[in-house]
Scaffold this motif. Sequence first.
Motif, mmCIF file in Angstrom:
data_model
loop_
_atom_site.group_PDB
_atom_site.id
_atom_site.type_symbol
_atom_site.label_atom_id
_atom_site.label_comp_id
_atom_site.label_asym_id
_atom_site.label_seq_id
_atom_site.Cartn_x
_atom_site.Cartn_y
_atom_site.Cartn_z
ATOM 1 N N HIS A 1 0.840 -1.199 0.000
ATOM 2 C CA HIS A 1 0.000 0.000 0.000
ATOM 3 C C HIS A 1 0.873 1.246 0.000
ATOM 4 O O HIS A 1 2.047 1.203 0.369
ATOM 5 N N GLN B 1 -5.329 -0.423 -2.937
ATOM 6 C CA GLN B 1 -5.996 0.647 -2.205
ATOM 7 C C GLN B 1 -6.445 0.130 -0.838
ATOM 8 O O GLN B 1 -7.086 -0.923 -0.742
ATOM 9 N N TYR C 1 -11.239 -9.256 0.268
ATOM 10 C CA TYR C 1 -10.624 -9.387 1.589
ATOM 11 C C TYR C 1 -11.713 -9.744 2.587
ATOM 12 O O TYR C 1 -12.670 -8.985 2.767
ATOM 13 N N PRO D 1 -0.444 -1.972 8.037
ATOM 14 C CA PRO D 1 -1.350 -1.217 8.913
ATOM 15 C C PRO D 1 -1.972 -2.119 9.978
ATOM 16 O O PRO D 1 -2.176 -3.314 9.744
#
Length: 286
Positions: A26, A68, A150, A246
């Motif tokens: 990302h 994204q 996902y 993240p």
Amino acid sequence: MVQTFHSNPSKPRFVAPKGAVDAHCHVFGPADKFPYAPNRKYTPGDAPKEKLFALRDFLGFERNVIVQASCHGQDNAAMIDALKDSGELARGVAIINLDISDEELKEMHEAGVRAVRFNFVKRLVDSTPKQVFLDIAERIAKLGWHIVVYFEAPDFEELIPFLKQLPTIVVVDHMGRPDVSKGVDHSDFQNFIRFMEENENIWTKVTCPERLTVMGPDYSDVIPFGKLLVEKFPDRVLWGTDWPHPNMKSHTPDDGVLVDVIPRIAPTEQAQQKLLVDNPMRLYWS
Ligand code: 0GY
């Protein structure tokens, strides 16, 4: 706003084949140029394109697929800016909604977007009606794009009928996020394997040992999952770092260590070539 990526990753021992692709990573921000989405569920530390491209070179990779992430929502500007700046060495996976114009889709395609992402992880996104996703799927299929999904293992069963309706190649992020403490022989993971056997358009990313492990950064408990998928579906697997990681809380992954997982799940040169070069090139650059 904490940085979740390693400031000083180790140099991997594994030497990736020429042309290797990091097919899941990302870019975040920088926030002053590319603000995060107002309805985001987390605010990451900035992880700009320059840092991603430097990491790519350091790890011995040549290309990126930039996915994204939910914190940027449907504003794909940071990702597209990175694609345009990559000199054709990056492709993108966008998050879009139905009011996007054909002109915008065309511009995205020209910038290097080749897929859309449908996110079902409840801690990351508010839910989207499946019909909206099906309508998006129909539009992007016309461009020759595919779909990245996902979800987490407990939601898999319920999603199967929907996944079967998708008209393109479908790439499942992070092996469907299995509970690795159950082991590869558990019916949960075997159901996922069977689903791939029965549906030849389903691919998966053998990624994210850092999120899936319960043991810690040796990642031994995750290896059998990736290894089995690479063995069974050598032409339908992708690999990526997931940089900048993240929402990682247990540890800050060392990207060099993550690269050294590759030969443990793909022990032969032939399997490595498919996983890192042939498969992502076929899906994103052909
Ligand atoms: C990942 C995983 C995560 C985040 C996102 O879109 C996202 O925000 O994908 C996560 O927190 O598991 O693949 O980057």
